[in-house]
Design a protein around this motif. Structure first.
Motif, PDB file in Angstrom:
ATOM      1  N   ASP A   1       2.270   5.808  -7.098  1.00 53.15           N
ATOM      2  CA  ASP A   1       1.078   5.541  -7.912  1.00 53.15           C
ATOM      3  C   ASP A   1       0.699   4.087  -7.682  1.00 53.15           C
ATOM      4  N   SER A   2      -0.436   3.857  -7.001  1.00 53.81           N
ATOM      5  CA  SER A   2      -0.850   2.511  -6.614  1.00 53.81           C
ATOM      6  C   SER A   2      -2.187   2.160  -7.262  1.00 53.81           C
ATOM      7  N   SER A   3      -2.299   0.920  -7.761  1.00 55.13           N
ATOM      8  CA  SER A   3      -3.533   0.484  -8.419  1.00 55.13           C
ATOM      9  C   SER A   3      -3.838  -0.967  -8.069  1.00 55.13           C
TER      10      SER A   3
ATOM     11  N   GLY B   1      -7.227   5.642  -0.016  1.00 52.84           N
ATOM     12  CA  GLY B   1      -6.089   5.848   0.845  1.00 52.84           C
ATOM     13  C   GLY B   1      -4.811   5.234   0.306  1.00 52.84           C
ATOM     14  N   PHE B   2      -3.694   5.629   0.891  1.00 51.64           N
ATOM     15  CA  PHE B   2      -2.393   5.075   0.541  1.00 51.64           C
ATOM     16  C   PHE B   2      -2.333   3.617   0.978  1.00 51.64           C
ATOM     17  N   VAL B   3      -1.596   2.778   0.252  1.00 53.71           N
ATOM     18  CA  VAL B   3      -1.544   1.348   0.554  1.00 53.71           C
ATOM     19  C   VAL B   3      -0.100   0.892   0.741  1.00 53.71           C
ATOM     20  N   TRP B   4       0.099  -0.058   1.679  1.00 49.89           N
ATOM     21  CA  TRP B   4       1.415  -0.645   1.897  1.00 49.89           C
ATOM     22  C   TRP B   4       1.212  -2.068   2.428  1.00 49.89           C
TER      23      TRP B   4
ATOM     24  N   LYS C   1      -0.461  -3.005  -7.343  1.00 44.95           N
ATOM     25  CA  LYS C   1       0.779  -2.671  -8.055  1.00 44.95           C
ATOM     26  C   LYS C   1       1.137  -1.247  -7.660  1.00 44.95           C
ATOM     27  N   GLN C   2       2.441  -0.967  -7.513  1.00 42.12           N
ATOM     28  CA  GLN C   2       2.844   0.354  -7.032  1.00 42.12           C
ATOM     29  C   GLN C   2       4.128   0.813  -7.723  1.00 42.12           C
ATOM     30  N   HIS C   3       4.103   2.056  -8.222  1.00 47.35           N
ATOM     31  CA  HIS C   3       5.280   2.710  -8.797  1.00 47.35           C
ATOM     32  C   HIS C   3       5.726   3.809  -7.837  1.00 47.35           C
TER      33      HIS C   3
ATOM     34  N   ASN D   1       4.787  -5.311  -6.599  1.00 48.30           N
ATOM     35  CA  ASN D   1       3.501  -5.953  -6.868  1.00 48.30           C
ATOM     36  C   ASN D   1       3.223  -6.977  -5.769  1.00 48.30           C
ATOM     37  N   LEU D   2       2.190  -6.714  -4.973  1.00 45.00           N
ATOM     38  CA  LEU D   2       1.690  -7.700  -4.027  1.00 45.00           C
ATOM     39  C   LEU D   2       0.537  -8.405  -4.720  1.00 45.00           C
ATOM     40  N   GLU D   3       0.784  -9.639  -5.138  1.00 47.94           N
ATOM     41  CA  GLU D   3      -0.167 -10.363  -5.987  1.00 47.94           C
ATOM     42  C   GLU D   3      -1.566 -10.394  -5.378  1.00 47.94           C
TER      43      GLU D   3
END
Length: 446
Positions: free
Chosen positions: A251-253, A308-311, A225-227, A219-221
């Motif tokens: 799975d990112s939200s 898109g994908f997030v990081w 959030k990412q599983h 979790n990047l506040e």
């Protein structure tokens, strides 16, 4: 950064009183690493070409642990980068990730930073706190693709109390870019605001000697959030043959302020169902057949249609919160997808990427230390951010690596890498040809 440095200095002072304790000194390691690198990024449209060379040094001291039920230790790291081709040279005026920029756009002559971690060990559990953390986990990967490595500040803990189960958890607050002496908060692509709270937890379960299962949460506040779920299985066919299966799912939200002004994710400059918000599901599968020195890899990756994908990527923020990122050198971040390639990421909304690679280890022909590989990736069905249409992109990479195995120069390694990227639409990244020549050497004093 000053607070963490002071805390580390206090820790070193306390530990110095126990320097004669068995293990603290006897298990210590001291090494210096050298990296010489030529970087050539040719934008085929003739603008923003980047051609530079530099020399990097990294000094690492890793202590052992003091005696007792709980053992204590310290890790220290010093980094120094030197620009080898003077003047402005051929380098973009915008954010630069090879070397920090001076006020006139030229590269600074040199830059440096010092960091370190205090650490403790109880049984089979270790905790690290400081500013020289370099995680390599599915939800966060420290980038080492230029002259010096990216590092993080915060605390981590790893436990192996249960056989065949490795648990990891932590909280990170800042990052130091691979071409910067400054620290910044953490962020995502396209955002100018940062976050000082990246939390994660998860583990790797080795079910059998051939099968590993993974689960991680991060979790990047105020961003996401990412599983993550992963499976790695190696099937031994014969003494010199194997078949490896590697499956990954993310799975990112959205989280907190994500989507508000300053907390916007640009979806890798692609389509987003809800503008500026994180909303993505990504799966990928890679299969590798190994026969002697040959390795044949084939895989596919699907990025969800909603975004898109997030990081974690602090490239858009600075130490003082301004929008002037050109002097920071903090751009560049890795992530745990097969498509994190030499030039491009293949991580846009809707993108279907098929990729393959062939590699060979020349030790089978009596030349240990020599390896080569060639790979190709093609991404189709990328959703346009403008008109709902789709486009494609592809990349071809090749590299050859050699490490001297014996003699005075044992351990000296050379790597020559070349990549070609082409986009098939107006929204694709600029066409690029990239070459890197790298020499690495590490000398261990103890």
């Amino acid at each position: 950064m000053y607070k963490s440095t002071l805390a580390l200095a206090v820790a070193v002072g306390v530990l110095a009183q126990q320097a004669n304790a068995a293990g603290f000194v006897e298990d210590s390691k001291l090494s210096v690493s050298s990296r010489t690198m030529y970087f050539d990024n040719d934008n085929r449209d003739g603008s923003n070409d980047n051609r530079e060379s530099g020399q990097g040094f990294k000094l690492d001291y890793l202590s052992g642990f003091t005696e007792g039920t709980v053992g204590f230790g310290v890790d220290l790291q010093a980094l120094w980068g030197i620009h080898l081709d003077g003047g402005k040279g051929s380098r973009p005026n915008a954010t630069n990730s090879f070397f920090p920029s001076d006020s006139d756009g030229s590269a600074v002559h040199d830059w440096a930073r010092i960091g370190g971690n205090a650490k403790a060990r109880f049984s089979k559990t270790e905790a690290h706190f400081g500013s020289a953390l370099a995680p390599n986990l599915p939800i966060l990967v420290s980038n080492d693709g230029r002259l010096l490595p990216q590092t993080f500040e915060g605390g981590t803990i790893q436990s192996k109390e249960i056989d065949n189960l490795t648990l990891n958890a932590g909280q990170l607050t800042h990052a130091m870019g691979r071409a910067s002496s400054n620290r910044t908060g953490l962020s995502v692509s396209g955002a100018t605001q940062d976050s000082n709270k990246f939390q994660f937890a998860g583990g790797d379960w080795k079910v059998t000697k051939d099968l590993t299962l993974q689960y991680y949460y991060s979790n990047l506040e105020d961003f996401y959030k990412q599983h993550f779920l992963g499976l790695v299985h190696v099937y031994p066919i014969a003494e010199d043959q194997s078949f490896k299966t590697d499956l990954r799912y993310f799975d990112s939200s959205s989280d907190g302020k994500n989507g508000q002004t300053g907390y916007i994710f640009d979806n890798n400059k692609g389509f987003a169902k809800n503008k500026g918000e994180v909303d993505n599901k990504t799966w990928s599968a890679m299969f590798t057949y190994t026969l002697g020195g040959h390795a044949f890899l084939l895989g596919h990756q699907q990025i969800g249609d909603d975004g898109g994908f997030v990081w974690a990527n602090q490239g858009g923020v600075t130490k003082d919160g301004t929008s002037n990122t050109s002097v920071e050198g903090n751009g560049g971040a890795s992530f745990y997808l097969f498509t994190d390639s030499m030039i491009n990421q293949f991580a846009k909304a809707g993108e279907n990427t098929t990729f393959g690679q062939y590699s060979y280890d020349f030790a089978r022909l009596g030349v240990p230390g020599l390896k080569t590989s060639v790979s190709y990736l093609r991404g189709d069905d990328i959703k346009s951010a403008k008109n709902g249409s789709s486009y494609h992109e592809w990349e071809r990479d090749a590299r050859i690596d050699y490490v001297i195995q014996e003699g005075t120069l044992k351990g000296l390694g050379a790597s020559l890498r070349h990549g070609v990227y082409r986009g098939g639409g107006s929204e694709a990244s600029d066409d690029q040809d990239q070459t890197r020549l790298i020499f690495n050497y590490t000398y261990s004093f103890m």
